[in-house]
Design a protein around this motif. Structure first.
Motif, short mmCIF file in Angstrom:
data_model
loop_
_atom_site.label_atom_id
_atom_site.label_comp_id
_atom_site.label_asym_id
_atom_site.label_seq_id
_atom_site.Cartn_x
_atom_site.Cartn_y
_atom_site.Cartn_z
N THR A 1 0.83 -1.21 0.00
CA THR A 1 0.00 0.00 0.00
C THR A 1 0.87 1.26 0.00
OG1 THR A 1 -1.76 -1.14 1.21
CG2 THR A 1 -1.80 1.27 1.23
N TYR A 2 1.91 1.24 0.81
CA TYR A 2 2.78 2.41 0.89
C TYR A 2 3.63 2.55 -0.37
CZ TYR A 2 1.45 2.34 5.81
OH TYR A 2 0.74 2.35 6.98
N MET A 3 4.09 1.44 -0.92
CA MET A 3 4.86 1.49 -2.16
C MET A 3 4.03 2.09 -3.29
SD MET A 3 6.66 -1.63 -4.32
CE MET A 3 5.12 -2.56 -4.42
N ASN A 4 2.79 1.64 -3.43
CA ASN A 4 1.93 2.15 -4.50
C ASN A 4 1.60 3.62 -4.30
OD1 ASN A 4 1.81 -0.36 -5.83
ND2 ASN A 4 0.18 -1.06 -4.48
N SER A 5 1.53 4.06 -3.04
CA SER A 5 1.30 5.48 -2.78
C SER A 5 2.51 6.31 -3.19
CB SER A 5 0.99 5.70 -1.30
OG SER A 5 -0.23 5.08 -0.94
N VAL A 6 3.71 5.79 -2.93
CA VAL A 6 4.93 6.48 -3.37
C VAL A 6 4.91 6.66 -4.89
CG1 VAL A 6 7.43 6.24 -3.65
CG2 VAL A 6 6.38 5.73 -1.44
N LEU A 7 4.59 5.58 -5.62
CA LEU A 7 4.59 5.65 -7.08
C LEU A 7 3.47 6.56 -7.59
CD1 LEU A 7 5.32 1.89 -7.86
CD2 LEU A 7 6.92 3.79 -7.68
#
Length: 331
Positions: A185-191
């Motif tokens: 979830t956090y990775m996709n928010s970064v991207l």
């Protein structure tokens, strides 16, 4: 420089790799883990070396046989492993970092060493127990733009040269959360923050070069982040992971560039250049408010280029240090 079968090969750097080579070497890393045990890392580096130099098992068998022929069974086997280790070190020296290796600024080399090859120096070198970490130096974006569900998205520029202070603060905190939890979830928010649709192709935008950033602003459009993050969740894991690695590297690049502003976390000496950045109390909201001075100027500070803000904070810190030093000297 490495010579294999009469061919000279430069040890590759992350930023020099074409996308296909980058993805292959990245896959061998076994990311997202940033470090590994000695055995795990040894196999990863050996596989990368074989891939980079196009070495096959028959070549290794012949190499070992030649060493045994010259030096005998026991000593020849040892020399083969030493030579192989030296080649692996040289080939992957820009991809991995031995945190226990002597730094370049720790003493001068012996005069006799000037006549030795890189491989010979590595064989002779007495080393501490190894502690390997991935070299966080990929600042060139592997995908400058990407299409998801028919929508074209554009990335931040290499090394995040066009990022605002506000965007940097958001990405920093999401990366911290990802490194603590490894939750996608956090990775996709970064991207979703780094990749955004283009601004309208108006005459003014085209004339001004989109003021250095073709992407739509993230501030005041935060409500769009979850939607883009959901789209990123459906992308191939390889694309997600390599871009997250790029994001971590870019943050590391800025962090090290302005480490006097951020300050070093505890136990930084144990991590080499791969500092555990989440240990740093960034305090971005507080920094924005302090720089703004009043609520009216908050937006203006938030929209400043991150490099301009950090250079300003550095200069202000240096001025304070000078005044304090002068005050102390006058007593």
């Amino acid at each position: 420089m490495i010579e294999i079968n009469g061919t000279d090969i430069d040890p590759p750097k992350w930023n020099d790799l074409e996308r296909e080579m980058l993805l292959n070497l990245y896959t061998m890393m076994g990311l997202p883990a940033m470090m590994g045990t000695d055995v795990e890392v040894t196999w990863k580096r050996l596989n990368q070396t074989a891939f980079i130099l196009d070495i096959k098992q028959p070549f290794l068998d012949e190499w070992k046989a030649d060493c045994i022929k010259v030096h005998g069974e026991e000593r020849g086997g040892e020399i083969y492993l030493q030579e192989l280790d030296a080649v692996v070190r040289e080939t992957t020296r820009h991809l991995w970092q031995d945190l226990n290796a002597p730094r370049a600024d720790q003493g001068d080399e012996d005069e006799d060493d000037e006549e030795k090859s890189t491989v010979d120096k590595l064989i002779d070198q007495e080393r501490k127990p190894e502690k390997w970490a991935i070299s966080l130096t990929l600042t060139k974006c592997p995908y400058p733009d990407i299409k998801i569900n028919g929508q074209q998205y554009y990335a931040a520029k290499d090394a995040w040269k066009n990022m605002t202070f506000y965007e940097f603060g958001m990405v920093w905190e999401y990366i911290n959360a990802y490194m603590r939890t490894s939750e996608d979830t956090y990775m996709n928010s970064v991207l979703a923050i780094l990749y955004r649709p283009s601004k309208d192709a108006t005459e003014e935008n085209i004339r001004s070069g989109y003021e250095g950033d073709q992407r739509q602003p993230v501030r005041k459009h935060e409500s769009m982040i979850p939607e883009r993050a959901a789209a990123w969740a459906a992308m191939p894991n390889m694309v997600q992971n390599i871009l997250m690695f790029w994001a971590i590297c870019c943050r590391q690049h800025i962090y090290m560039q302005y480490i006097d502003v951020f300050g070093e976390p505890e136990h930084a000496e144990d991590e080499g250049d791969n500092y555990r950045q989440e240990a740093v109390n960034s305090g971005f909201p507080e920094m924005i408010m302090e720089l703004a001075g009043n609520i009216v100027d908050v937006d203006r500070v938030a929209d400043q280029n991150v490099h301009n803000v950090l250079m300003y904070i550095r200069k202000r810190k240096e001025d304070v240090d000078k005044r304090e030093a002068a005050r102390a000297a006058s007593k």
